[in-house]
Design a protein around this motif. Structure first.
Motif, PDB file in Angstrom:
ATOM      1  N   TRP A  94       0.824  -1.217   0.000  1.00 29.80           N
ATOM      2  CA  TRP A  94       0.000   0.000   0.000  1.00 29.80           C
ATOM      3  C   TRP A  94       0.857   1.265   0.000  1.00 29.80           C
ATOM      4  CZ3 TRP A  94      -4.299  -0.895   4.256  1.00 29.80           C
ATOM      5  CH2 TRP A  94      -5.267  -1.780   3.740  1.00 29.80           C
ATOM      6  N   THR A  95       1.939   1.233   0.733  1.00 27.39           N
ATOM      7  CA  THR A  95       2.602   2.471   1.105  1.00 27.39           C
ATOM      8  C   THR A  95       3.857   2.741   0.294  1.00 27.39           C
ATOM      9  OG1 THR A  95       3.593   3.668   2.964  1.00 27.39           O
ATOM     10  CG2 THR A  95       3.919   1.300   2.906  1.00 27.39           C
ATOM     11  N   LYS A  96       4.214   4.014   0.224  1.00 30.73           N
ATOM     12  CA  LYS A  96       5.493   4.415  -0.358  1.00 30.73           C
ATOM     13  C   LYS A  96       6.379   5.051   0.708  1.00 30.73           C
ATOM     14  CE  LYS A  96       4.056   5.076  -5.157  1.00 30.73           C
ATOM     15  NZ  LYS A  96       4.081   5.992  -6.315  1.00 30.73           N
ATOM     16  N   LEU A  97       6.128   4.700   1.969  1.00 33.66           N
ATOM     17  CA  LEU A  97       6.859   5.334   3.063  1.00 33.66           C
ATOM     18  C   LEU A  97       8.354   5.081   2.981  1.00 33.66           C
ATOM     19  CD1 LEU A  97       4.524   4.832   6.143  1.00 33.66           C
ATOM     20  CD2 LEU A  97       4.954   6.908   4.866  1.00 33.66           C
ATOM     21  N   THR A  98       8.747   3.991   2.373  1.00 37.26           N
ATOM     22  CA  THR A  98      10.177   3.710   2.277  1.00 37.26           C
ATOM     23  C   THR A  98      10.843   4.437   1.123  1.00 37.26           C
ATOM     24  OG1 THR A  98       9.675   1.729   0.990  1.00 37.26           O
ATOM     25  CG2 THR A  98       9.955   1.450   3.373  1.00 37.26           C
ATOM     26  N   ASP A  99      10.047   5.061   0.279  1.00 38.91           N
ATOM     27  CA  ASP A  99      10.585   5.839  -0.841  1.00 38.91           C
ATOM     28  C   ASP A  99      10.431   7.329  -0.542  1.00 38.91           C
ATOM     29  OD1 ASP A  99      11.082   3.513  -2.306  1.00 38.91           O
ATOM     30  OD2 ASP A  99       9.041   3.506  -3.113  1.00 38.91           O
ATOM     31  N   VAL A 100      11.415   8.098  -0.922  1.00 35.12           N
ATOM     32  CA  VAL A 100      11.383   9.545  -0.689  1.00 35.12           C
ATOM     33  C   VAL A 100      10.979  10.237  -1.981  1.00 35.12           C
ATOM     34  CG1 VAL A 100      12.692  11.562   0.014  1.00 35.12           C
ATOM     35  CG2 VAL A 100      13.170   9.342   1.059  1.00 35.12           C
ATOM     36  N   VAL A 101       9.925  11.026  -1.912  1.00 40.71           N
ATOM     37  CA  VAL A 101       9.476  11.750  -3.088  1.00 40.71           C
ATOM     38  C   VAL A 101      10.473  12.853  -3.432  1.00 40.71           C
ATOM     39  CG1 VAL A 101       8.113  13.425  -1.783  1.00 40.71           C
ATOM     40  CG2 VAL A 101       7.469  12.880  -4.127  1.00 40.71           C
ATOM     41  N   ASP A 102      10.659  13.104  -4.710  1.00 41.23           N
ATOM     42  CA  ASP A 102      11.559  14.169  -5.163  1.00 41.23           C
ATOM     43  C   ASP A 102      10.768  15.477  -5.205  1.00 41.23           C
ATOM     44  OD1 ASP A 102      13.469  15.771  -6.242  1.00 41.23           O
ATOM     45  OD2 ASP A 102      13.447  14.847  -8.240  1.00 41.23           O
ATOM     46  N   LEU A 103      11.075  16.349  -4.259  1.00 46.57           N
ATOM     47  CA  LEU A 103      10.379  17.645  -4.219  1.00 46.57           C
ATOM     48  C   LEU A 103      11.033  18.594  -5.230  1.00 46.57           C
ATOM     49  CD1 LEU A 103       9.673  18.162  -0.402  1.00 46.57           C
ATOM     50  CD2 LEU A 103       7.983  18.169  -2.240  1.00 46.57           C
ATOM     51  N   ASP A 104      10.893  18.254  -6.506  1.00 49.40           N
ATOM     52  CA  ASP A 104      11.458  19.100  -7.551  1.00 49.40           C
ATOM     53  C   ASP A 104      10.556  20.303  -7.800  1.00 49.40           C
ATOM     54  OD1 ASP A 104       9.277  18.022  -8.879  1.00 49.40           O
ATOM     55  OD2 ASP A 104      10.472  16.697 -10.140  1.00 49.40           O
ATOM     56  N   ASP A 105      10.952  21.155  -8.724  1.00 51.58           N
ATOM     57  CA  ASP A 105      10.205  22.384  -8.991  1.00 51.58           C
ATOM     58  C   ASP A 105       8.776  22.079  -9.446  1.00 51.58           C
ATOM     59  OD1 ASP A 105      12.384  23.852  -8.288  1.00 51.58           O
ATOM     60  OD2 ASP A 105      13.033  24.294 -10.341  1.00 51.58           O
ATOM     61  N   ALA A 106       8.620  21.026 -10.237  1.00 48.46           N
ATOM     62  CA  ALA A 106       7.291  20.713 -10.764  1.00 48.46           C
ATOM     63  C   ALA A 106       6.335  20.322  -9.639  1.00 48.46           C
ATOM     64  CB  ALA A 106       7.387  19.584 -11.791  1.00 48.46           C
ATOM     65  N   LEU A 107       6.794  19.470  -8.710  1.00 48.10           N
ATOM     66  CA  LEU A 107       5.929  19.050  -7.606  1.00 48.10           C
ATOM     67  C   LEU A 107       5.690  20.206  -6.644  1.00 48.10           C
ATOM     68  CD1 LEU A 107       4.306  16.964  -6.112  1.00 48.10           C
ATOM     69  CD2 LEU A 107       6.428  16.106  -5.071  1.00 48.10           C
ATOM     70  N   THR A 108       6.734  21.000  -6.399  1.00 47.73           N
ATOM     71  CA  THR A 108       6.564  22.175  -5.531  1.00 47.73           C
ATOM     72  C   THR A 108       5.525  23.126  -6.106  1.00 47.73           C
ATOM     73  OG1 THR A 108       8.847  21.998  -4.736  1.00 47.73           O
ATOM     74  CG2 THR A 108       7.748  24.124  -4.463  1.00 47.73           C
ATOM     75  N   ASP A 109       5.595  23.372  -7.410  1.00 48.93           N
ATOM     76  CA  ASP A 109       4.617  24.258  -8.052  1.00 48.93           C
ATOM     77  C   ASP A 109       3.209  23.667  -7.977  1.00 48.93           C
ATOM     78  OD1 ASP A 109       6.605  26.039  -8.670  1.00 48.93           O
ATOM     79  OD2 ASP A 109       6.837  25.368 -10.761  1.00 48.93           O
ATOM     80  N   LYS A 110       3.091  22.368  -8.152  1.00 51.80           N
ATOM     81  CA  LYS A 110       1.780  21.721  -8.084  1.00 51.80           C
ATOM     82  C   LYS A 110       1.167  21.889  -6.686  1.00 51.80           C
ATOM     83  CE  LYS A 110       0.962  17.521  -9.811  1.00 51.80           C
ATOM     84  NZ  LYS A 110       0.875  16.032  -9.923  1.00 51.80           N
TER      85      LYS A 110
END
Length: 496
Positions: free
Chosen positions: A258-274
């Protein structure tokens, strides 16, 4: 309780300013040091919001507000303080340097708490001469309302210091929880990080937007967590078999993908803007100060609801609020009004946002509350306090007649005066007037009758001699006053 006599706050801003507000409204003088050129304005705005929130939070008598002084240096700020709260930016070398500076200038017995949300106290106390009194006191925003502080000691922190800190926080209405072992981000932020990380993936993968995610939290498990936390909530979910059954039923889910807790999301410019654009669409109509006030009103309402839970015994933060109010009443100056032929001023209050209806007017319930609180004030005046009630005696309201004459509106300052009508003490008969302070307009009246009762027997009995001794001079002083025009009036009838 062990009280804080003087506090120092090193670092203002949202957290440091809110710590200062918590101390100031608890009657504690605070010396603040923050080199930011706008520090006084920022702290002043935080304090203004805190005062507004406390006016909604409790009718218990707060002590006289402490004095806030802006010091010119760390050394000046910490002189004479027995609690020093460091709230500088979250950089290890900066915090370590400031704490070492505090340590060198402060009394060796002063407690030093750090507001860090993740740095280890062992690392912070490395260069201190008196490291045994340094601990993390990690609060939650807004510090002046949310009562929790995680207390975390380092390798050289004295366990007695943590217990002392816990006791001192209780006197300003806070719940200090001692964390057994130091760990990065402690307990609260570990949990928040897990939810935050999963939330970022849900936004990145376009499963939902920020508003939907927040709605899922606030309309469901967020409400449960507010009063019972996680494990007690799940205990109920296990039914009569309790926690063991819950784990047996839902434990296997932990191995499902279920989870993605073991993966770190990439807070790149596109996700930050979203995230930023969705957040602007969700809340951009409000300024930050508006959102803070809305948040504070909601938190006050939740705590009031929890205060009345569990059959009136309180639950969670509500029980803590009830205990804090009991502490305030116990430490409030005893009322001492000299008998005079003038009505007695019993209450001063203010119409706060939770008191008004859709018309912006004070609701009927709040008029009644003003008179009920005034009745309580009259009882305290004659010695019927919590100790008297605990000993098995009290006055019970048996009849009240109210008149609503004018509208109380948001922000109005109000006061109540009372005349004690002829009675024998077994009956306590009074007439009260509710006025708006700005123009002295009469908003409402209340004729109020109480009977003195022996609680265990459930019988009406005369009050104890100590109460009669305080009541009789007031009765004598008011005996010559004319009967109020509306006294004895029956609903729907005019007198005279």
């Amino acid at each position: 309780m062990t009280k804080i006599s003087k506090a120092a706050c090193i670092g203002g801003g949202v957290i440091g300013g809110a710590w200062a507000a918590r101390f100031l409204l608890g009657g504690i003088d605070v010396h603040m040091f923050d080199p930011h050129p706008e520090a006084e304005r920022i702290v002043g705005e935080v304090l203004a919001n805190a005062e507004r929130a406390y006016a909604m939070l409790t009718m218990a008598p707060l002590p006289p507000r402490g004095k806030l002084v802006f010091a010119k240096s760390v050394e000046d700020a910490v002189q004479g303080a027995d609690w020093i709260q460091e709230s500088v930016p979250e950089r290890l070398e900066l915090k370590r340097g400031v704490i070492t500076q505090i340590d060198a200038a402060a009394s060796p017995t002063a407690l030093i708490g750090s507001s860090t949300s993740g740095l280890l106290p062992t690392d912070l106390q490395r260069d201190m001469k008196h490291p045994e009194r340094l601990f993390v006191a990690h609060p939650y925003n807004p510090v002046y309302l949310l009562p929790l502080a995680e207390l975390v000691g380092g390798e050289k922190t004295s366990p007695a210091v943590l217990e002392d800190a816990k006791a001192k926080l209780a006197t300003v209405g806070m719940k200090g929880v001692i964390i057994k072992k130091e760990i990065e981000a402690f307990v609260g932020d570990r949990l928040l990080e897990a939810v935050w990380r999963e939330g970022l993936w849900l936004i990145k993968d376009d499963i939902c937007d920020t508003e939907t995610l927040d709605d899922v939290i606030r309309y469901s498990f967020g409400m449960r967590w507010a009063q019972m936390g996680m494990f007690e909530t799940y205990r109920i979910a296990g039914g009569e078999a309790g926690m063991r059954h819950f784990i047996a039923q839902f434990g296997p889910c932990l191995s499902w993908p279920w989870t993605k807790l073991t993966d770190v999301v990439d807070l790149d410019d596109a996700l930050t803007d979203k995230i930023a654009s969705q957040s602007d669409a969700q809340s951009g109509a409000y300024g930050i100060r508006d959102l803070e006030r809305i948040r504070d009103e909601n938190l006050v309402g939740i705590m009031h609801a929890l205060k009345g839970g569990n059959g009136g015994k309180g639950w969670g933060a509500g029980k803590l609020l009830s205990d804090f109010e009991a502490h305030l009443w116990a430490n409030a100056p005893k009322p001492d009004v000299k008998p005079s032929s003038e009505p007695i001023r019993l209450l001063d209050t203010k119409v706060n946002p939770s008191w008004v209806d859709y018309n912006g007017h004070m609701t009927e319930f709040r008029y009644n509350q003003c008179f009920a609180d005034s009745g309580d004030a009259l009882l305290r005046l004659i010695g019927v306090d919590m100790d008297y009630v605990a000993a098995g005696h009290s006055y019970y309201t048996v009849e009240a007649h109210n008149q609503w004459l004018d509208e109380g509106k948001l922000g109005d300052s109000l006061y109540v005066k009372a005349q004690i009508l002829p009675c024998d003490g077994k009956k306590l008969h009074s007439f009260m007037w509710l006025h708006r302070a700005s123009d002295d307009a009469l908003l409402a009246t209340c004729e109020h009758l109480m009977l003195h009762v022996a609680s265990k027997e459930g019988k009406v009995v005369p009050p104890l001699p100590a109460v009669l001794q305080k009541l009789e001079p007031l009765l004598a002083a008011h005996a010559g006053l004319p009967l109020p025009a509306s006294a004895g009036r029956v609903v729907g009838q005019k007198k005279g």
